[in-house]
Design a protein around this motif. Structure first.
Motif, PDB file in Angstrom:
ATOM      1  N   PRO A 311      -4.006  17.217  10.880  1.00 48.98           N
ATOM      2  CA  PRO A 311      -4.408  17.486  12.927  1.00 48.98           C
ATOM      3  C   PRO A 311      -3.246  17.979  12.879  1.00 48.98           C
ATOM      4  CG  PRO A 311      -4.862  14.758  11.602  1.00 48.98           C
ATOM      5  CD  PRO A 311      -4.207  15.705  10.471  1.00 48.98           C
ATOM      6  N   LEU A 312      -3.697  19.032  14.070  1.00 49.77           N
ATOM      7  CA  LEU A 312      -2.679  19.312  15.166  1.00 49.77           C
ATOM      8  C   LEU A 312      -2.197  18.394  16.124  1.00 49.77           C
ATOM      9  CD1 LEU A 312      -3.145  22.555  16.153  1.00 49.77           C
ATOM     10  CD2 LEU A 312      -4.038  20.953  18.544  1.00 49.77           C
ATOM     11  N   GLY A 313      -0.486  19.139  16.008  1.00 53.74           N
ATOM     12  CA  GLY A 313       0.750  18.097  16.574  1.00 53.74           C
ATOM     13  C   GLY A 313       1.211  17.220  15.469  1.00 53.74           C
ATOM     14  N   THR A 314       0.356  17.269  14.223  1.00 51.98           N
ATOM     15  CA  THR A 314       1.316  16.517  13.220  1.00 51.98           C
ATOM     16  C   THR A 314       1.777  17.309  11.848  1.00 51.98           C
ATOM     17  OG1 THR A 314      -0.306  16.277  11.868  1.00 51.98           O
ATOM     18  CG2 THR A 314      -0.197  14.736  13.515  1.00 51.98           C
ATOM     19  N   ASP A 315       2.394  16.980  10.754  1.00 55.39           N
ATOM     20  CA  ASP A 315       2.971  17.505   9.812  1.00 55.39           C
ATOM     21  C   ASP A 315       2.472  16.101   8.791  1.00 55.39           C
ATOM     22  OD1 ASP A 315       4.153  19.638   9.533  1.00 55.39           O
ATOM     23  OD2 ASP A 315       5.507  19.561  10.244  1.00 55.39           O
ATOM     24  N   ALA A 316       2.273  17.688   7.272  1.00 51.90           N
ATOM     25  CA  ALA A 316       2.540  16.946   6.322  1.00 51.90           C
ATOM     26  C   ALA A 316       2.852  17.484   5.166  1.00 51.90           C
ATOM     27  CB  ALA A 316       0.908  17.525   5.755  1.00 51.90           C
ATOM     28  N   ILE A 317       4.516  17.464   5.361  1.00 53.50           N
ATOM     29  CA  ILE A 317       5.391  17.459   4.160  1.00 53.50           C
ATOM     30  C   ILE A 317       4.871  17.454   3.029  1.00 53.50           C
ATOM     31  CG2 ILE A 317       5.911  18.492   6.005  1.00 53.50           C
ATOM     32  CD1 ILE A 317       8.903  16.488   4.919  1.00 53.50           C
ATOM     33  N   THR A 318       5.555  17.710   1.564  1.00 56.53           N
ATOM     34  CA  THR A 318       6.376  17.745   0.246  1.00 56.53           C
ATOM     35  C   THR A 318       7.574  18.222   0.272  1.00 56.53           C
ATOM     36  OG1 THR A 318       4.360  17.934  -0.271  1.00 56.53           O
ATOM     37  CG2 THR A 318       6.176  17.897  -1.904  1.00 56.53           C
ATOM     38  N   VAL A 319       8.356  17.326  -0.404  1.00 60.34           N
ATOM     39  CA  VAL A 319      10.160  17.244  -0.074  1.00 60.34           C
ATOM     40  C   VAL A 319       9.653  16.979  -2.173  1.00 60.34           C
ATOM     41  CG1 VAL A 319      12.492  16.185  -0.095  1.00 60.34           C
ATOM     42  CG2 VAL A 319      10.461  16.092   1.701  1.00 60.34           C
ATOM     43  N   LEU A 320      10.823  17.747  -2.854  1.00 57.24           N
ATOM     44  CA  LEU A 320      11.201  18.035  -4.364  1.00 57.24           C
ATOM     45  C   LEU A 320      12.532  18.462  -4.208  1.00 57.24           C
ATOM     46  CD1 LEU A 320       9.345  21.082  -6.045  1.00 57.24           C
ATOM     47  CD2 LEU A 320       8.542  18.534  -5.109  1.00 57.24           C
ATOM     48  N   LEU A 321      13.321  17.097  -4.506  1.00 59.46           N
ATOM     49  CA  LEU A 321      15.253  16.975  -4.700  1.00 59.46           C
ATOM     50  C   LEU A 321      14.897  16.907  -6.938  1.00 59.46           C
ATOM     51  CD1 LEU A 321      17.243  14.734  -3.189  1.00 59.46           C
ATOM     52  CD2 LEU A 321      17.888  14.427  -5.414  1.00 59.46           C
ATOM     53  N   SER A 362      12.619   9.132  10.143  1.00 59.08           N
ATOM     54  CA  SER A 362      12.556   7.921  10.111  1.00 59.08           C
ATOM     55  C   SER A 362      11.240   7.140  10.587  1.00 59.08           C
ATOM     56  CB  SER A 362      14.375   8.214  10.038  1.00 59.08           C
ATOM     57  OG  SER A 362      14.649   7.778  11.139  1.00 59.08           O
ATOM     58  N   SER A 363      11.278   7.373  11.423  1.00 54.58           N
ATOM     59  CA  SER A 363       9.669   6.554  13.045  1.00 54.58           C
ATOM     60  C   SER A 363       9.137   7.760  12.808  1.00 54.58           C
ATOM     61  CB  SER A 363      11.177   6.260  14.334  1.00 54.58           C
ATOM     62  OG  SER A 363      11.226   7.601  14.934  1.00 54.58           O
ATOM     63  N   MET A 364       9.090   9.164  11.659  1.00 53.51           N
ATOM     64  CA  MET A 364       7.786   9.639  12.116  1.00 53.51           C
ATOM     65  C   MET A 364       6.934   9.442  10.179  1.00 53.51           C
ATOM     66  SD  MET A 364       8.254  13.092  12.803  1.00 53.51           S
ATOM     67  CE  MET A 364      10.242  13.559  13.961  1.00 53.51           C
ATOM     68  N   ILE A 365       7.626   8.646   9.696  1.00 56.80           N
ATOM     69  CA  ILE A 365       6.476   8.942   8.860  1.00 56.80           C
ATOM     70  C   ILE A 365       5.359   7.443   8.611  1.00 56.80           C
ATOM     71  CG2 ILE A 365       6.383   8.633   6.282  1.00 56.80           C
ATOM     72  CD1 ILE A 365       9.735   8.797   5.958  1.00 56.80           C
ATOM     73  N   LEU A 366       4.074   7.880   8.175  1.00 50.03           N
ATOM     74  CA  LEU A 366       3.307   7.623   8.771  1.00 50.03           C
ATOM     75  C   LEU A 366       3.077   7.164   6.754  1.00 50.03           C
ATOM     76  CD1 LEU A 366       1.340   9.715  10.790  1.00 50.03           C
ATOM     77  CD2 LEU A 366       2.087   7.407  11.476  1.00 50.03           C
ATOM     78  N   SER A 367       2.804   7.437   6.643  1.00 46.17           N
ATOM     79  CA  SER A 367       2.714   7.301   4.548  1.00 46.17           C
ATOM     80  C   SER A 367       3.513   8.580   3.585  1.00 46.17           C
ATOM     81  CB  SER A 367       1.080   7.196   4.594  1.00 46.17           C
ATOM     82  OG  SER A 367       0.824   8.959   4.198  1.00 46.17           O
ATOM     83  N   GLU A 368       3.378   7.784   2.945  1.00 44.76           N
ATOM     84  CA  GLU A 368       4.305   8.242   1.427  1.00 44.76           C
ATOM     85  C   GLU A 368       3.911   7.513   0.468  1.00 44.76           C
ATOM     86  OE1 GLU A 368       8.865   7.843   1.125  1.00 44.76           O
ATOM     87  OE2 GLU A 368       8.223   6.104  -0.008  1.00 44.76           O
ATOM     88  N   VAL A 369       4.551   9.445  -0.752  1.00 43.57           N
ATOM     89  CA  VAL A 369       3.702   8.769  -1.406  1.00 43.57           C
ATOM     90  C   VAL A 369       5.111   9.096  -2.276  1.00 43.57           C
ATOM     91  CG1 VAL A 369       2.349  10.308  -4.099  1.00 43.57           C
ATOM     92  CG2 VAL A 369       1.291   9.544  -1.196  1.00 43.57           C
ATOM     93  N   VAL A 370       5.278   8.726  -3.497  1.00 41.84           N
ATOM     94  CA  VAL A 370       6.645   9.053  -4.337  1.00 41.84           C
ATOM     95  C   VAL A 370       5.878   9.354  -5.799  1.00 41.84           C
ATOM     96  CG1 VAL A 370       9.031   8.172  -4.843  1.00 41.84           C
ATOM     97  CG2 VAL A 370       7.976   7.575  -2.847  1.00 41.84           C
TER      98      VAL A 370
END
Ligand SMILES: Cc1cc2nc3c(=O)[nH]c(=O)nc-3n(C[C@H](O)[C@H](O)[C@H](O)COP(=O)(O)OP(=O)(O)OC[C@H]3O[C@@H](n4cnc5c(N)ncnc54)[C@H](O)[C@@H]3O)c2cc1C
Length: 450
Positions: A311-321, A362-370
């Motif tokens: 949705p507009l104004g939110t973000d969906a990101i993937t991090v690879l380490l 840290s306070s923005m994470i609504l859901s996480e998949v690892v």
């Protein structure tokens, strides 16, 4: 490469998948140092790219033009000579007349010397050296063990551009499936293969986990090759199975998929965060204590190109380490060690994002998949959880990489990252073409066109 599939199947892939160019830059690179330039973009516009580089180092614009011309040469000649080619014997590989066009333009030192060293011939600034060598990670190498020829990775991104399938990568999978079904293919999903059956040197079919036997006189195994040899084939090919286990493997990866309540404005579509200890950063972490304070990692923020992602104004990101794979010291089988390294990775990524001015997520994470190394191994059967399959060092490339067929079992062929030519979607698709042509040549010569 995805577009090329259309001519093979007779279907137009553009009818199934919308590919959108990632604009205006292939990547944004963030440097983990507190001083000097904080980030640079890998821009397609050569003039703007030169101007940007000149501001970092005098003469770097001209050096970039030289670099790009040489890397493009390695890409064009190298693709035809090594990547798209089927090697049936060592002499196919060591065919000097075929190598001459490449050697005419580039010295063997430039092609085979250590990538990091060859980059010093172009740029003095370590940030610029890093910007054009981090791509070695895609094939499980580092700028310190990759040969210079891998400059072709940066060249392909800058000249062909980086493209995104609208709706996500699953659209490519679905598009290929639909195109194949249209020409008569039957696709069965959620069916785990337990065994590849063969007798008297001839493949017979596959047995599924539920006991179903599927008869076939040609089997193409696409699962990770070391797993195929070690888990799906019997003792007949034991030597190749154990040889593969002791081969070199690419890095594994800890991946976070985060849904965020706010948009991270400074992120581009593709973002690479580089460590302030560049050389040290390539030693793969094996546990929580060996992850650097500022590690190398990648962030994908696809909503920059595809507004359907979130949705507009939110973000969906993937991090690879990147981290070590399970065969090189990662605490295999220990759930608590896995948890600790994942927690350390999350903490380092979040603090690096703060330090780079991206924001405190840290306070923005609504859901996480690892995903961690055991996930890649257990869920996808990737040997040692090595995310990019067998490594691509010189002794595991081209002719020296496992062949696309098993000579002792007629009718058994391979496709995928750990066979030739190697890892990454474009290479795997090129490899699928090599495998297809080999199958036609060996089984249906009247169709092969050779
Ligand atoms: C985190 C990550 C990010 C990546 N990013 C990129 C990128 O941006 N660009 C790029 O080009 N490449 C990228 N890659 C690499 C790319 O995904 C791989 O090179 C490519 O998917 C390999 O294709 P493959 O056909 O060999 O294997 P896969 O795509 O893994 O396909 C093999 C399939 O076989 C299935 N399988 C395994 N065992 C069995 C069994 N016994 N029975 C039935 N099915 C089985 C697996 O579940 C899997 O679906 C990335 C890889 C990872 C891990």
């Amino acid at each position: 490469m995805i577009r090329e599939v259309k001519s093979v199947s007779g279907e137009d892939m553009d009818d199934y998948v919308t590919l959108k160019k990632v604009e205006p830059a292939a990547y944004r690179v963030f440097f983990g140092e507190d001083e000097g330039v904080q980030s640079l973009d890998l821009l397609y516009d050569v003039q703007k790219m030169c101007l940007q580089l000149e501001q970092v180092e005098e003469g770097a614009g001209g050096a970039f033009l030289r670099f790009l011309a040489n890397a493009k040469e390695a890409l064009d000649k190298g693709t035809a000579s090594f990547i798209e080619r089927d090697f049936k014997s060592f002499w196919d590989y060591a065919d000097v007349p075929r190598l001459l066009p490449l050697l005419k333009h580039l010295s063997p030192i430039e092609l085979l010397g250590q990538h990091h060293s060859t980059m010093r011939n172009y740029f003095k600034n370590p940030k610029l050296q890093a910007m054009f060598t981090f791509q070695d990670l895609y094939v499980g190498l580092t700028p310190y063990n990759a040969p210079g020829v891998f400059s072709l990775l940066a060249a392909t991104e800058l000249t062909d551009g980086v493209w995104y399938p609208v709706g996500g990568f699953a659209k490519v999978r679905d598009g290929l499936a639909q195109a194949a079904q249209k020409v008569g293919a039957t696709i069965t999903t959620k069916a785990t293969v337990k065994r590849i059956d063969h007798a008297n040197g001839q493949v017979q079919g596959v047995t599924l986990e539920d006991g179903t036997f599927m008869r076939a006189n040609i089997v193409v195994a696409n699962a990770d090759l070391p797993y195929v040899y070690n888990s799906l084939l019997g003792s007949k090919v034991k030597t190749q199975a154990s040889k593969l286990l002791s081969s070199k493997y690419s890095a594994s990866v800890i991946a976070f998929q985060w849904a965020l309540s706010s948009r991270l404005e400074r992120l581009s579509h593709h973002n690479v965060f580089l460590s302030n200890c560049y050389e040290e950063s390539w030693h793969r972490a094996t546990d929580a204590s060996t992850i650097l304070e500022r590690p190398n990692f990648y962030v994908h923020a696809p909503s920059r190109t595809d507004s359907t992602v979130c949705p507009l104004g939110t973000d969906a990101i993937t991090v690879l380490l990147p981290v070590a794979h399970l065969g090189e010291g990662f605490s295999i089988g220990s759930a608590s060690d896995d948890k600790q390294i994942v927690e350390a990775a999350r903490e380092r990524v979040i603090s690096s994002l703060v330090r780079s001015g991206i924001g405190d997520i840290s306070s923005m994470i609504l859901s996480e998949v690892v995903y961690s190394p055991p996930t890649w191994q257990d869920s996808y059967n990737l040997q040692y959880g090595a995310a990019f399959g067998l490594a691509h060092n010189l002794l595991q490339l081209a002719y020296f990489r496992p062949d696309v067929a098993e000579p002792s079992i007629k009718g058994l062929y391979f496709a995928g990252a750990s066979t030739r030519p190697g890892n990454g979607v474009p290479l795997v698709l090129m490899g699928a073409k090599v495998t297809t042509n080999r199958i036609l040549e060996e089984n249906y010569p009247f169709l092969s066109g050779n």
